[in-house]
Motif scaffolding. Sequence first.
Motif, PDB file in Angstrom:
ATOM      1  N   VAL A  54      26.595  32.082  46.185  1.00 39.77           N
ATOM      2  CA  VAL A  54      27.896  32.744  46.239  1.00 39.77           C
ATOM      3  C   VAL A  54      27.679  34.101  46.885  1.00 39.77           C
ATOM      4  N   ILE A  55      28.287  34.302  48.054  1.00 45.53           N
ATOM      5  CA  ILE A  55      28.018  35.483  48.862  1.00 45.53           C
ATOM      6  C   ILE A  55      29.290  36.311  48.997  1.00 45.53           C
ATOM      7  N   PHE A  56      29.216  37.550  48.540  1.00 42.65           N
ATOM      8  CA  PHE A  56      30.313  38.495  48.681  1.00 42.65           C
ATOM      9  C   PHE A  56      29.953  39.468  49.808  1.00 42.65           C
ATOM     10  N   THR A  57      30.848  39.643  50.751  1.00 37.33           N
ATOM     11  CA  THR A  57      30.626  40.562  51.862  1.00 37.33           C
ATOM     12  C   THR A  57      31.847  41.463  52.032  1.00 37.33           C
ATOM     13  N   ALA A  62      38.309  43.941  54.932  1.00 34.37           N
ATOM     14  CA  ALA A  62      38.521  43.192  53.693  1.00 34.37           C
ATOM     15  C   ALA A  62      37.197  42.906  53.005  1.00 34.37           C
ATOM     16  N   ARG A  63      37.307  42.493  51.728  1.00 34.94           N
ATOM     17  CA  ARG A  63      36.171  41.965  50.968  1.00 34.94           C
ATOM     18  C   ARG A  63      36.335  40.444  50.912  1.00 34.94           C
ATOM     19  N   ARG A  64      35.241  39.731  51.098  1.00 38.07           N
ATOM     20  CA  ARG A  64      35.341  38.281  51.198  1.00 38.07           C
ATOM     21  C   ARG A  64      34.316  37.591  50.302  1.00 38.07           C
ATOM     22  N   LEU A  65      34.662  36.353  49.934  1.00 41.88           N
ATOM     23  CA  LEU A  65      33.814  35.485  49.139  1.00 41.88           C
ATOM     24  C   LEU A  65      33.572  34.202  49.917  1.00 41.88           C
ATOM     25  N   ALA A  66      32.311  33.744  49.947  1.00 43.15           N
ATOM     26  CA  ALA A  66      31.978  32.450  50.544  1.00 43.15           C
ATOM     27  C   ALA A  66      31.001  31.740  49.621  1.00 43.15           C
ATOM     28  N   GLU A  82      39.442  35.812  50.700  1.00 43.47           N
ATOM     29  CA  GLU A  82      39.354  37.236  50.418  1.00 43.47           C
ATOM     30  C   GLU A  82      39.254  37.451  48.912  1.00 43.47           C
ATOM     31  N   VAL A  83      38.554  38.503  48.523  1.00 41.65           N
ATOM     32  CA  VAL A  83      38.392  38.829  47.114  1.00 41.65           C
ATOM     33  C   VAL A  83      39.603  39.621  46.642  1.00 41.65           C
ATOM     34  N   PRO A  84      40.249  39.213  45.546  1.00 42.51           N
ATOM     35  CA  PRO A  84      41.413  39.962  45.054  1.00 42.51           C
ATOM     36  C   PRO A  84      41.077  41.426  44.803  1.00 42.51           C
ATOM     37  N   SER A  85      42.034  42.281  45.045  1.00 42.40           N
ATOM     38  CA  SER A  85      41.812  43.723  44.952  1.00 42.40           C
ATOM     39  C   SER A  85      41.453  44.177  43.546  1.00 42.40           C
ATOM     40  N   GLU A  86      41.854  43.408  42.514  1.00 40.43           N
ATOM     41  CA  GLU A  86      41.586  43.837  41.143  1.00 40.43           C
ATOM     42  C   GLU A  86      40.150  43.544  40.693  1.00 40.43           C
ATOM     43  N   VAL A  87      39.388  42.788  41.466  1.00 40.95           N
ATOM     44  CA  VAL A  87      38.010  42.483  41.103  1.00 40.95           C
ATOM     45  C   VAL A  87      37.135  43.694  41.388  1.00 40.95           C
ATOM     46  N   ILE A  88      36.413  44.167  40.359  1.00 41.26           N
ATOM     47  CA  ILE A  88      35.572  45.352  40.488  1.00 41.26           C
ATOM     48  C   ILE A  88      34.107  44.959  40.643  1.00 41.26           C
ATOM     49  N   PHE A  89      33.602  44.130  39.722  1.00 39.11           N
ATOM     50  CA  PHE A  89      32.229  43.636  39.777  1.00 39.11           C
ATOM     51  C   PHE A  89      32.221  42.144  39.482  1.00 39.11           C
ATOM     52  N   GLU A 107      40.908  45.660  32.819  1.00 36.11           N
ATOM     53  CA  GLU A 107      41.241  45.385  31.430  1.00 36.11           C
ATOM     54  C   GLU A 107      40.531  44.184  30.846  1.00 36.11           C
ATOM     55  N   GLY A 108      39.442  43.740  31.464  1.00 39.72           N
ATOM     56  CA  GLY A 108      38.727  42.633  30.869  1.00 39.72           C
ATOM     57  C   GLY A 108      37.945  41.829  31.875  1.00 39.72           C
ATOM     58  N   VAL A 109      37.606  40.598  31.479  1.00 40.89           N
ATOM     59  CA  VAL A 109      36.770  39.719  32.274  1.00 40.89           C
ATOM     60  C   VAL A 109      37.507  38.411  32.545  1.00 40.89           C
ATOM     61  N   ASP A 110      37.590  38.026  33.803  1.00 41.85           N
ATOM     62  CA  ASP A 110      38.106  36.718  34.205  1.00 41.85           C
ATOM     63  C   ASP A 110      36.929  35.842  34.629  1.00 41.85           C
ATOM     64  N   TRP A 111      37.193  34.548  34.788  1.00 42.72           N
ATOM     65  CA  TRP A 111      36.205  33.693  35.424  1.00 42.72           C
ATOM     66  C   TRP A 111      36.866  32.976  36.592  1.00 42.72           C
ATOM     67  N   ILE A 112      36.056  32.624  37.577  1.00 47.73           N
ATOM     68  CA  ILE A 112      36.568  32.013  38.799  1.00 47.73           C
ATOM     69  C   ILE A 112      36.377  30.508  38.705  1.00 47.73           C
ATOM     70  N   ASP A 113      37.462  29.779  38.616  1.00 49.64           N
ATOM     71  CA  ASP A 113      37.461  28.332  38.460  1.00 49.64           C
ATOM     72  C   ASP A 113      36.953  27.679  39.755  1.00 49.64           C
ATOM     73  N   PRO A 114      35.840  26.912  39.716  1.00 49.90           N
ATOM     74  CA  PRO A 114      35.295  26.325  40.948  1.00 49.90           C
ATOM     75  C   PRO A 114      36.120  25.163  41.504  1.00 49.90           C
ATOM     76  N   GLU A 115      37.174  24.742  40.795  1.00 46.94           N
ATOM     77  CA  GLU A 115      38.053  23.704  41.346  1.00 46.94           C
ATOM     78  C   GLU A 115      39.162  24.322  42.199  1.00 46.94           C
ATOM     79  N   SER A 116      39.768  25.405  41.708  1.00 50.31           N
ATOM     80  CA  SER A 116      40.832  26.066  42.465  1.00 50.31           C
ATOM     81  C   SER A 116      40.363  27.369  43.101  1.00 50.31           C
ATOM     82  N   TRP A 117      39.195  27.889  42.639  1.00 44.45           N
ATOM     83  CA  TRP A 117      38.647  29.179  43.060  1.00 44.45           C
ATOM     84  C   TRP A 117      39.625  30.320  42.789  1.00 44.45           C
ATOM     85  N   ARG A 118      40.414  30.168  41.742  1.00 47.70           N
ATOM     86  CA  ARG A 118      41.334  31.223  41.323  1.00 47.70           C
ATOM     87  C   ARG A 118      40.810  31.901  40.058  1.00 47.70           C
TER      88      ARG A 118
END
Length: 492
Positions: A54-57, A62-66, A82-89, A107-118
């Motif tokens: 998983v590569i963030f550039t 923009a910030r991108r995820l591949a 593109e990486v959503p603007s609210e993602v910090i780390f 305000e917390g921690v999300d996880w990125i669903d590998p089926e929808s990548w949301r």
Amino acid sequence: MSALNLRVAAAMVAVAQGGLAQLAYDNHQVDLGEVISDTVVHGRLTGGNVDDLVIFTHDERARRLAVYAYDGGAWSRVHAAEVPSEVIFVDMINLDGRDRLLALRREGVDWIDPESWRLKPWLAAASMHKVAPPDVRELDIAQDLNGDGLDDIALPGFDGYTVWTQRSDGSLTDPVELAAPPTSRTGFRSAAYRAREIYRFDFDGDGNGDVAFWNGDGLNVYLGLADGGFATESVAVRVPVGLTTDDVTMSFGFGDIVDDTRSMLYSVDDFNGDGVADIATSTIEVGGLFDQSTRYDFHFGRRADGATVFDAVPDTHISSAGVQGPLERSDLDGDGRLDFGMLSFKLGIGKIISVLVTGSVSFNMNFYLMGESGYPEQPNVQRRVKLRLDLGSGRVAGNWVSVGDLTGDGVGDLLVQAGATRVDVYPGSGDASLFAKRPIEVAVDLSDQGSVRLADLNGDGRDDMFMTHRLPGSETRRLAVALSRRAAARND
């Protein structure tokens, strides 16, 4: 595939010397394009038998995820966005035996669903990190806090940490707040905050892992509970050692009038393998530009009245003229004690002239083995590390050194980057000699402009190699991977 700007080339190399097992690697390259920075994390997200990369550039726009998955012969890009603007780390956690990609926001921690990548909401708690940087960086919020082998969550805030511990079924305990105010540095118009370091050990000897934070005079210890959680009230533990800080990022000014000595808490760990935690401190003495020395003192812990106590006089030390710092800390010879690989150099007029005239400078990589009574005065093993500097471009190349298990025998091996197309692997001996005298030469397609990262990506018990670097004469960056392949029979 060209539209994805991806180039994959695989070449298998197997080299054996004497009776040593063969080492075989497939070399792959992934073109990242003209980006300013990159962050790489890895884990089993898409169901394959090899970790996904998983590569963030980021660039000026923009910030991108591949995400790249391995299909048995090549790495293919399976997602880009593109990486959503609210993602910090970001970080990776193993939850109930499965890897999950985490995204930290205000305000917390999300996880990125590998089926929808949301982004999927997961844990809610305030964080001390409020603004996303221009790039996407990794922050170690998932770690085993209580020593049960399961990843937990420690989210830093302005009052301390919010902690969730993982149960054996993959669920999390209710969060607890552990008070540990961050340290800060203030400038004319800004302030920077650093979360307190987490120290993990069994303070009271009850078999439950405890966590502690430095408080300026000693440690505040939060005792572990039988359910894997932690008490919310701390125990103050006096440490009879005069320390300035536990912030390893503290800086020194150098000059003729500088005459300073600073000691900091380096770590709390069981260095001598007796089952009781020890304290290690680092002291730097500066008397001018060319007058520095570094010493690591180790105070062995002992049990007394259901607690761990430390004596003021260190039991052993590692010292060096000049500046030194640990690049490796692990049990190198398999005796249950922690050993060190220290990078050491002495700044002097000779080194400055060497850089200006030859464009290169050498350092020592010193290995110290913890013995029955402590560390030796002189290193057990010493290697030279040579760095080459291009003063025009600012690029640095060198014989970078890493330690990992590349042969799959459970013993640490020494990897020296001989160049961009070759690494030398010195198999671990499991005794005081540490490594074989003659290396296995392995052809790779990596780079000498930075150290490789080692991790077992394909689960075969042997570390693989990967790194990102900029192509010579180009602004393009690429991810290079040397993936281990099952080798042929031993060459006896």
